[in-house]
Design a protein around this motif. Structure first.
Motif, mmCIF file in Angstrom:
data_model
loop_
_atom_site.group_PDB
_atom_site.id
_atom_site.type_symbol
_atom_site.label_atom_id
_atom_site.label_comp_id
_atom_site.label_asym_id
_atom_site.label_seq_id
_atom_site.Cartn_x
_atom_site.Cartn_y
_atom_site.Cartn_z
ATOM 1 N N ILE A 37 1.904 -33.093 -73.606
ATOM 2 C CA ILE A 37 2.876 -34.129 -73.239
ATOM 3 C C ILE A 37 4.259 -33.774 -73.775
ATOM 4 C CG2 ILE A 37 3.521 -36.553 -73.617
ATOM 5 C CD1 ILE A 37 0.443 -37.143 -73.563
ATOM 6 N N PHE A 38 4.317 -33.325 -75.022
ATOM 7 C CA PHE A 38 5.593 -32.953 -75.627
ATOM 8 C C PHE A 38 6.278 -31.842 -74.831
ATOM 9 C CE2 PHE A 38 7.870 -30.003 -78.450
ATOM 10 C CZ PHE A 38 8.904 -30.829 -78.861
ATOM 11 N N PHE A 39 5.544 -30.777 -74.512
ATOM 12 C CA PHE A 39 6.147 -29.644 -73.803
ATOM 13 C C PHE A 39 6.545 -30.013 -72.376
ATOM 14 C CE2 PHE A 39 3.783 -26.901 -76.978
ATOM 15 C CZ PHE A 39 4.925 -26.553 -77.677
ATOM 16 N N VAL A 40 5.771 -30.863 -71.711
ATOM 17 C CA VAL A 40 6.124 -31.294 -70.357
ATOM 18 C C VAL A 40 7.388 -32.154 -70.396
ATOM 19 C CG1 VAL A 40 5.393 -32.729 -68.407
ATOM 20 C CG2 VAL A 40 3.809 -31.059 -69.375
ATOM 21 N N VAL A 41 7.470 -33.076 -71.340
ATOM 22 C CA VAL A 41 8.663 -33.919 -71.470
ATOM 23 C C VAL A 41 9.878 -33.060 -71.826
ATOM 24 C CG1 VAL A 41 9.742 -35.735 -72.876
ATOM 25 C CG2 VAL A 41 7.418 -36.035 -72.003
ATOM 26 N N LEU A 42 9.691 -32.092 -72.711
ATOM 27 C CA LEU A 42 10.781 -31.186 -73.075
ATOM 28 C C LEU A 42 11.255 -30.393 -71.861
ATOM 29 C CD1 LEU A 42 12.492 -30.082 -75.428
ATOM 30 C CD2 LEU A 42 10.734 -28.337 -75.741
ATOM 31 N N GLU A 43 10.330 -29.935 -71.027
ATOM 32 C CA GLU A 43 10.694 -29.204 -69.811
ATOM 33 C C GLU A 43 11.461 -30.095 -68.849
ATOM 34 O OE1 GLU A 43 11.462 -26.270 -67.362
ATOM 35 O OE2 GLU A 43 10.349 -25.938 -69.213
ATOM 36 N N ILE A 44 11.013 -31.310 -68.697
ATOM 37 C CA ILE A 44 11.716 -32.247 -67.810
ATOM 38 C C ILE A 44 13.133 -32.501 -68.317
ATOM 39 C CG2 ILE A 44 11.768 -34.648 -67.016
ATOM 40 C CD1 ILE A 44 8.654 -34.483 -66.942
ATOM 41 N N ALA A 45 13.282 -32.594 -69.634
ATOM 42 C CA ALA A 45 14.594 -32.879 -70.216
ATOM 43 C C ALA A 45 15.541 -31.685 -70.120
ATOM 44 C CB ALA A 45 14.439 -33.301 -71.670
ATOM 45 N N THR A 46 15.021 -30.467 -70.227
ATOM 46 C CA THR A 46 15.891 -29.295 -70.265
ATOM 47 C C THR A 46 15.923 -28.498 -68.969
ATOM 48 O OG1 THR A 46 14.146 -27.863 -71.130
ATOM 49 C CG2 THR A 46 15.537 -28.996 -72.736
ATOM 50 N N VAL A 47 14.881 -28.542 -68.189
ATOM 51 C CA VAL A 47 14.741 -27.782 -66.944
ATOM 52 C C VAL A 47 15.107 -26.315 -67.169
ATOM 53 C CG1 VAL A 47 15.195 -27.797 -64.472
ATOM 54 C CG2 VAL A 47 15.457 -29.895 -65.757
ATOM 55 N N GLY A 48 14.589 -25.746 -68.256
ATOM 56 C CA GLY A 48 14.896 -24.361 -68.570
ATOM 57 C C GLY A 48 13.801 -23.391 -68.202
ATOM 58 N N LEU A 49 12.719 -23.873 -67.616
ATOM 59 C CA LEU A 49 11.559 -23.053 -67.290
ATOM 60 C C LEU A 49 11.105 -22.223 -68.492
ATOM 61 C CD1 LEU A 49 12.145 -21.829 -63.627
ATOM 62 C CD2 LEU A 49 10.444 -23.440 -64.443
ATOM 63 N N THR A 50 11.032 -22.869 -69.647
ATOM 64 C CA THR A 50 10.541 -22.204 -70.851
ATOM 65 C C THR A 50 9.382 -22.969 -71.469
ATOM 66 O OG1 THR A 50 12.733 -21.347 -71.299
ATOM 67 C CG2 THR A 50 11.187 -21.325 -73.123
ATOM 68 N N SER A 51 9.569 -24.243 -71.712
ATOM 69 C CA SER A 51 8.533 -24.998 -72.414
ATOM 70 C C SER A 51 7.333 -25.344 -71.526
ATOM 71 C CB SER A 51 9.119 -26.268 -73.035
ATOM 72 O OG SER A 51 9.682 -27.088 -72.048
ATOM 73 N N ILE A 52 7.481 -25.232 -70.213
ATOM 74 C CA ILE A 52 6.339 -25.518 -69.340
ATOM 75 C C ILE A 52 5.222 -24.509 -69.583
ATOM 76 C CG2 ILE A 52 7.146 -24.188 -67.335
ATOM 77 C CD1 ILE A 52 5.435 -27.623 -67.225
ATOM 78 N N TRP A 53 5.601 -23.284 -69.947
ATOM 79 C CA TRP A 53 4.586 -22.255 -70.200
ATOM 80 C C TRP A 53 3.834 -22.572 -71.488
ATOM 81 C CZ3 TRP A 53 4.900 -21.022 -65.586
ATOM 82 C CH2 TRP A 53 6.108 -20.763 -64.951
ATOM 83 N N LEU A 54 4.502 -23.189 -72.431
ATOM 84 C CA LEU A 54 3.828 -23.618 -73.667
ATOM 85 C C LEU A 54 2.879 -24.774 -73.383
ATOM 86 C CD1 LEU A 54 6.871 -23.412 -76.088
ATOM 87 C CD2 LEU A 54 5.036 -21.748 -75.805
ATOM 88 N N ALA A 55 3.217 -25.599 -72.407
ATOM 89 C CA ALA A 55 2.293 -26.660 -71.989
ATOM 90 C C ALA A 55 1.035 -26.040 -71.403
ATOM 91 C CB ALA A 55 2.963 -27.579 -70.973
ATOM 92 N N GLY A 56 1.177 -24.941 -70.653
ATOM 93 C CA GLY A 56 0.013 -24.228 -70.124
ATOM 94 C C GLY A 56 -0.839 -23.655 -71.236
#
Length: 152
Positions: free
Chosen positions: A11-30
């Motif tokens: 949840i944290f990494f998905v929310v962080l990705e939504i907030a930054t849209v940097g295509l970085t933290s979504i991979w950590l969510a995976g």
């Protein structure tokens, strides 16, 4: 307990990705999802962390370049860097003290300022672009600058 931690990380990494849209933290969510699956199957915390790190690295390293190429909007490059060193024609007196000055480059009129606050340039003079900041050309004397003092 470990499952709750992995869910919180997802949840944290998905929310962080939504907030930054940097295509970085979504991979950590995976990677966190992989850790969650390992926890659900009873793997130890050390193994979960290793799987998290490995999956995050693989996703980041191998899929991020593809995602950036195909998912991000294509940005139009202006190539303004090519203007540095070019000669331009002054169309309005460049005077830093008065805050005036324009020059034409490639058929487009730009705001222009002198690199040296003491120098002014008159309309019709050819000056060289030294740098660009925002939408302003910063110019200096050019070797192609015609003499404006009446000498022939």
């Amino acid at each position: 307990m470990e499952i709750i931690v992995w869910l919180a990380l997802i949840i944290f990494f998905v929310v962080l990705e939504i907030a930054t849209v940097g295509l970085t933290s979504i991979w950590l969510a995976g990677g966190s999802l992989a850790g969650l699956i390992c926890a659900a199957f009873g793997m130890g915390i050390t193994g979960q962390i290793i799987v998290f790190a490995a999956v995050s690295f693989v996703l980041l390293y191998f899929t991020r370049p593809w995602a950036l190429k195909y998912l991000k909007p294509h940005l139009v490059k202006t190539n303004y860097e090519e203007a540095v060193g070019k000669n331009v024609c002054v169309t309005e007196q460049i005077d830093n003290v008065r805050g005036t000055g324009t020059a034409v480059m490639n058929g487009l009129e730009w705001t222009a300022r002198s690199v040296d606050d003491e120098k002014t340039f008159e309309p019709g003079m050819i000056v060289m672009v030294k740098e660009i900041k925002g939408v302003t050309l910063y110019v200096t004397e050019s070797s192609d600058m015609p003499q404006m003092n009446g000498d022939k």
